[in-house]
Design a protein around this motif. Structure first.
Motif, mmCIF file in Angstrom:
data_model
loop_
_atom_site.group_PDB
_atom_site.id
_atom_site.type_symbol
_atom_site.label_atom_id
_atom_site.label_comp_id
_atom_site.label_asym_id
_atom_site.label_seq_id
_atom_site.Cartn_x
_atom_site.Cartn_y
_atom_site.Cartn_z
ATOM 1 N N LYS A 170 0.829 -1.218 0.000
ATOM 2 C CA LYS A 170 0.000 0.000 0.000
ATOM 3 C C LYS A 170 0.856 1.258 0.000
ATOM 4 O O LYS A 170 0.493 2.262 -0.601
ATOM 5 C CB LYS A 170 -0.922 0.007 1.220
ATOM 6 N N SER A 171 1.999 1.221 0.695
ATOM 7 C CA SER A 171 2.830 2.422 0.837
ATOM 8 C C SER A 171 3.309 2.956 -0.512
ATOM 9 O O SER A 171 3.620 4.127 -0.647
ATOM 10 C CB SER A 171 4.031 2.148 1.745
ATOM 11 N N GLY A 173 1.490 2.315 -3.413
ATOM 12 C CA GLY A 173 0.351 2.477 -4.310
ATOM 13 C C GLY A 173 -0.129 1.208 -5.011
ATOM 14 O O GLY A 173 -0.981 1.265 -5.879
ATOM 15 N N LYS A 175 -2.362 -2.241 -4.910
ATOM 16 C CA LYS A 175 -3.595 -2.563 -4.177
ATOM 17 C C LYS A 175 -3.603 -4.053 -3.815
ATOM 18 O O LYS A 175 -3.933 -4.897 -4.656
ATOM 19 C CB LYS A 175 -4.818 -2.237 -5.027
ATOM 20 N N GLN A 325 11.304 13.512 -10.426
ATOM 21 C CA GLN A 325 10.625 13.091 -9.201
ATOM 22 C C GLN A 325 11.364 11.861 -8.707
ATOM 23 O O GLN A 325 11.568 10.913 -9.472
ATOM 24 C CB GLN A 325 9.177 12.753 -9.514
ATOM 25 N N ILE A 361 7.589 15.792 -1.433
ATOM 26 C CA ILE A 361 6.191 15.461 -1.729
ATOM 27 C C ILE A 361 5.774 14.142 -1.074
ATOM 28 O O ILE A 361 6.622 13.346 -0.656
ATOM 29 C CB ILE A 361 5.939 15.359 -3.262
ATOM 30 N N ASP A 362 4.481 13.920 -1.014
ATOM 31 C CA ASP A 362 3.930 12.658 -0.507
ATOM 32 C C ASP A 362 4.051 11.625 -1.633
ATOM 33 O O ASP A 362 3.506 11.844 -2.713
ATOM 34 C CB ASP A 362 2.460 12.879 -0.136
ATOM 35 N N ALA A 364 2.705 8.802 -2.255
ATOM 36 C CA ALA A 364 1.470 8.176 -2.757
ATOM 37 C C ALA A 364 0.583 9.168 -3.524
ATOM 38 O O ALA A 364 0.004 8.818 -4.538
ATOM 39 C CB ALA A 364 0.699 7.544 -1.605
ATOM 40 N N THR A 365 0.505 10.436 -3.046
ATOM 41 C CA THR A 365 -0.432 11.390 -3.666
ATOM 42 C C THR A 365 0.245 12.465 -4.514
ATOM 43 O O THR A 365 -0.384 13.069 -5.378
ATOM 44 C CB THR A 365 -1.256 12.122 -2.587
ATOM 45 N N GLY A 366 1.518 12.752 -4.236
ATOM 46 C CA GLY A 366 2.214 13.805 -4.977
ATOM 47 C C GLY A 366 1.999 15.188 -4.370
ATOM 48 O O GLY A 366 2.515 16.188 -4.872
ATOM 49 N N ALA A 367 1.242 15.273 -3.268
ATOM 50 C CA ALA A 367 0.990 16.575 -2.625
ATOM 51 C C ALA A 367 2.277 17.123 -1.997
ATOM 52 O O ALA A 367 3.106 16.358 -1.509
ATOM 53 C CB ALA A 367 -0.081 16.415 -1.543
ATOM 54 N N THR A 368 2.434 18.450 -2.031
ATOM 55 C CA THR A 368 3.631 19.083 -1.469
ATOM 56 C C THR A 368 3.635 18.994 0.052
ATOM 57 O O THR A 368 2.647 19.337 0.705
ATOM 58 C CB THR A 368 3.700 20.569 -1.885
#
Length: 426
Positions: A170-171, A173, A175, A325, A361-362, A364-368
């Motif tokens: 899961k870490s 991505g 499933k 990335q 960034i995260d 899993a989500t790419g959020a800053t």
């Protein structure tokens, strides 16, 4: 002539001693791809070397040094045909110092089997292998819970291993609920090709059945031609013969091509005279083909491993700098601006300087998470700006994903992996 079956590259990954080579050896033997006679010879060799029980592993580990050390060093390739596919099996080494081979191997794989020994369960390297598989774009992953014989064929242990793997998968991505877990014993032959009689509770596929459940990838024939050069040979009577894998596009006899960066960094142009694969002459080569070819206009010193061939009309991109990335998973301390490790991109190995850490960034989500952090440590994902110390071909993930991924190595270890998301052309 019967239509060729689609080709599938499968890689077996997993911690050292968890049974990857034995699994492959058993798969090939039980499906009739290795003769009784060959196996008998291997069994004798194994006993002579004091490695009783290693005969299946030796099917792939045919390098003498590997047999004596009992480990897989190089990438071994073995072909075999199933009902649906022509499959090339890549046995990727599990040892730390061989991870670089694994990267060049895994980047060529369409699907992977992660082999985990039931008694030990996931190990520290297991997470590393899962991150690598994900970063390098392997979408199809099946898990073999091996050595079930040692775990007394116990369903409880099988379920525990699945549970232990859950957070790891899961870490990054994957499933777990959609993934196939195969209860197997490669050494005894349970659920590799033959259905096991020792695990009535297991109703999933055998490894052999799972092979045909994978989906053949779309060949990226519509993308620009890119051939990553692995070696360059000088063959008497023919001349210079580069060998490499067609990553994208189609190469035809008569094509006007250019190799970048070439010796001078400006590229070398020529015309494709011949293409050969498995000692057969081809009129064209497609993605996934490992070919040798002769180009009118290429001299012995013009090109080398790490160069990339493309059509003159759309030459491979040489980057002055690029934005990437990355995920860091095995760094001894921290990464800061100015750090200059070796980047392994397709077949090239070039030292690149980290010029700027744009943001953390995260994964899993790419959020800053943080703008311009001072440093990056294990487990961090980030966007960085990089300057190669010498000419390097790399492409943007959005343009040609197959030519965008890389591994970062330092002091004999793979410390991070990533992909190019933007670049400034040289």
């Amino acid at each position: 002539m019967a239509k060729e079956k689609p080709h599938l590259n499968i890689v077996f990954i997993g911690h050292v001693d968890h049974g990857k080579s034995t699994t492959i050896g058993r798969l090939l033997y039980d499906s009739g791809n290795v003769s009784e006679q060959e196996l008998r010879k291997l069994r004798e060799t194994a006993e002579e070397l004091g490695k009783k029980g290693f005969e299946f592993a030796f099917v792939m580990d045919h390098l003498k040094e590997e047999r004596e050390r009992g480990v897989t060093i190089d990438l071994a390739h073995k072909k075999f045909v199933t009902d649906k596919f022509e499959i090339t099996i890549i046995d990727a080494p599990g040892h730390k110092d061989f991870i670089k081979n694994m990267i060049t191997g895994t980047s060529q794989a369409d699907a992977a089997f992660l082999v985990i020994a039931a008694p030990e369960g996931p190990m520290e390297q297991t997470k590393e292998h899962v991150i690598l598989a994900k970063t390098l774009g392997i979408k199809q992953l099946a898990i073999i819970v091996n050595k079930m014989d040692v775990a007394k064929y116990d369903q409880k242990r099988f379920d525990e291993v699945k549970k232990e793997l859950d957070p790891i998968l899961k870490s990054v991505g994957y499933k777990p609920a959609e993934m196939v877990f195969i209860a197997a014993s490669a050494f005894k032959g349970d659920n590799i090709v033959k259905k096991s009689e020792n695990m009535a509770w297991y109703n999933g596929p055998t490894v052999r059945e799972q092979l045909d459940k994978f989906v053949a990838p779309e060949k990226p024939t519509n993308l620009p031609l890119r051939v990553a050069i692995q070696d360059v040979y000088n063959i008497i009577g023919i001349g210079v013969v580069p060998v490499g894998k067609v990553e994208t596009g189609i190469m035809k006899v008569g094509d006007k091509v250019i190799a970048m960066p070439g010796r001078e960094g400006k590229g070398v142009e020529g015309e494709v005279k011949t293409i050969e694969m498995h000692h057969e002459q081809l009129t064209q080569a497609e993605p996934g083909d490992n070919v040798g070819f002769n180009v009118r206009g290429f001299g012995k010193k013009d090109i080398a491993r790490g160069d990339v061939l493309g059509h003159v009309s759309n030459p491979p991109t040489v980057a002055k700098e690029f934005t990437a990335q990355i995920v860091i998973f095995n760094h001894p301390s921290v990464m800061t601006v100015g750090y200059t490790p070796v980047f392994h991109v397709h077949t090239a190995q070039v030292a690149c300087r980290i010029e700027e850490i744009i943001k953390q960034i995260d994964p899993a989500t790419g959020a800053t998470i943080k703008e311009h952090p001072d440093m990056l440590k294990n487990g961090d994902a980030a966007i960085i700006r990089v300057i190669p110390t010498k000419p390097l071909v790399i492409e943007k993930k959005s343009d040609i994903p197959h030519m965008s991924t890389f591994a970062i190595r330092d002091a004999g270890k793979t410390v991070a992996a990533g992909a190019c998301i933007d670049l400034v052309k040289k």
